[in-house]
Design an enzyme around this catalytic site. Sequence first.
Site, PDB file in Angstrom:
ATOM      1  N   CYS A 218     -24.921  -9.510  -2.045  1.00  0.00           N
ATOM      2  CA  CYS A 218     -25.809 -10.192  -1.503  1.00  0.00           C
ATOM      3  C   CYS A 218     -26.714 -11.154  -2.399  1.00  0.00           C
ATOM      4  O   CYS A 218     -26.196 -12.215  -2.673  1.00  0.00           O
ATOM      5  CB  CYS A 218     -26.675  -9.301  -0.583  1.00  0.00           C
ATOM      6  SG  CYS A 218     -27.570  -9.970   0.896  1.00  0.00           S
TER       7      CYS A 218
ATOM      8  N   HIS B 108     -22.891  -6.319   2.307  1.00  0.00           N
ATOM      9  CA  HIS B 108     -23.164  -5.106   1.379  1.00  0.00           C
ATOM     10  C   HIS B 108     -22.081  -3.850   1.685  1.00  0.00           C
ATOM     11  O   HIS B 108     -22.305  -3.368   2.586  1.00  0.00           O
ATOM     12  CB  HIS B 108     -24.667  -4.580   1.861  1.00  0.00           C
ATOM     13  CG  HIS B 108     -25.945  -5.376   1.470  1.00  0.00           C
ATOM     14  ND1 HIS B 108     -26.591  -4.943   0.424  1.00  0.00           N
ATOM     15  CD2 HIS B 108     -26.222  -6.166   2.301  1.00  0.00           C
ATOM     16  CE1 HIS B 108     -27.423  -6.020   0.400  1.00  0.00           C
ATOM     17  NE2 HIS B 108     -27.445  -6.518   1.539  1.00  0.00           N
TER      18      HIS B 108
ATOM     19  N   GLU C 172     -21.658  -1.371   0.199  1.00  0.00           N
ATOM     20  CA  GLU C 172     -21.993   0.093  -0.161  1.00  0.00           C
ATOM     21  C   GLU C 172     -22.220   0.780   1.125  1.00  0.00           C
ATOM     22  O   GLU C 172     -22.111   1.908   1.060  1.00  0.00           O
ATOM     23  CB  GLU C 172     -23.107  -0.199  -1.152  1.00  0.00           C
ATOM     24  CG  GLU C 172     -24.385  -0.606  -0.693  1.00  0.00           C
ATOM     25  CD  GLU C 172     -24.673  -2.007  -0.726  1.00  0.00           C
ATOM     26  OE1 GLU C 172     -23.671  -2.859  -0.939  1.00  0.00           O
ATOM     27  OE2 GLU C 172     -25.959  -2.452  -0.759  1.00  0.00           O
TER      28      GLU C 172
END
Length: 527
Positions: free
Chosen positions: A376, A501, A503
């Site tokens: 990001c 993102h 994650e």
Amino acid sequence: MKFIFVTGGVMSGLGKGITCASIGRLLVDMGYKVVPIKIDPYINIDAGTMNPFQHGEVYVLKDGTEVDLDLGHYERFIGVELTGEHNITTGKIYRNVIEKERKGEYLGQTVQIIPHVTDEIKSWIRRVAEKSNADVCLVEIGGTVGDIEGMPFLEAVRQMKNELRHEDFMLIHVTLIPLDRGGEQKTKPTQHSVKELRSLGLQPDAIVGRCAERLKPETKRKISLFCDVPVEAVVSNEDVEDIYEVPLKFREERFDEYIVERLKLEKRPYKRDWEEMVKRLKDLKEEVTIAIVGKYTHVRDSYISIVEALKHGGIYAGCRVKVNWIESEELEGKESVEIEGDGILVPGGFGKRGAEGKIKAIEFARENNVPFLGICFGFQLAVIEFARNVIGWEDANSGEFASEGHLVIDLLPEQKEVDRLGGTMRLGEIEVTIVKDTLAYRLYGREKVYERHRHRYEVNPMYVEDLKRHGLVVSGYSDGGRRVEIIEYPKNDFFIGTQFHPEFKSRPYSPSPIFVGFVKASLENRG
Ligand code: GLN
């Protein structure tokens, strides 16, 4: 439908979210379907405007709702995908109640906490539970028993207890068992917090004691006696090396058996996948060090999903991941920087402070062929670094903190028309198209992926051709090609940035391909 409510006593930060997620895992391992709900008694509608210094990471759900990081634990442990309705806040409840009042739905009554607010809470929980078709609805009440904000929620739980059959309602209370100087396990705080709970008309069915060590039989007996729960319902939650061990520890304490018995569910043999995953994790011999260059590095919780995703990547790449936390501001004003780590990760972030330090870290990674992952903000800064140092545009910058120069990162023209801070955030899961013959394609192995976003700024379409001409590869895009989603620098072995993102979708049993690739590359770099 069975309901398990989880409350907390003594103090916050006991890992109630992990306890809850682990209880969910125990049930899932027995083949039960679980739907979790997190109640955050604060007045904010959601966590979108909350400072990670105070609360830790803002986690983003598939539908774009910004929530407390506990929801991340639920998704990772329980293996469900949640949406905004799985997170209740005081703000959301009151908003509904006030809207109803304005529409005249209360037919002239005085609108009160009991019954109107409590009814709203109960109907929200029931609605989500019913819609999910789950066997068990697991509701965590944030905060600590006794907090003024939590009162309406605990009252709603008390009412639900009376509306449900005994075997459909269970209350688990998580408390702290401190050790005194002589190493004795102290139960008084637990007794007090159970007393507080009782004064609200709630009696716990089980008590989970957070303690540095396993609870001794006499500690359990004492809690059982004073708090009026069966001794087998007093469960240790001792310190563990890795949070993924918690469900296994609970099973050692036969908590799973107590829960199914209490809820009159049948005890089923459990699946071993989680246990095997933990075993793999604990057996890892190799170790890599990843430098995370960020801004909130002294509040580790602000990057919790990234740390988890690195761990997942490690399980599949075959190594433990150690993090070297680097405060980006400390890199600023130095002639040259050197960063210790087998790989460098620049995570998401907002605002000018520390940005130049992150750019320095990226330059170091690019010039020294150190595996790099930018997420990001980290992706955006990688584009800026490239524009400055490869193309030679010294004034390259982001519209987030500069108003002139080559704004290679900026708002799109249509975004500029809207208010600069309100409602322009691009949130949640969006389809990303991956370009063939790129690193991204080798990692994902397919053309369409769905990843979660939380950003406002974009790679400026005006400069994309220039960036490409100088060797930056756009390997993922969305919006018919208008928005850049992934960039890479193919001169290096592993240099990649993602606007999204990855994650947030990484799970210990299905890791994010980007993270697996990054950890693998870092392991190879370590040599
Ligand atoms: N501040 C950047 C933006 O708003 C990046 C946000 C982030 O890293 N989550 O686009």
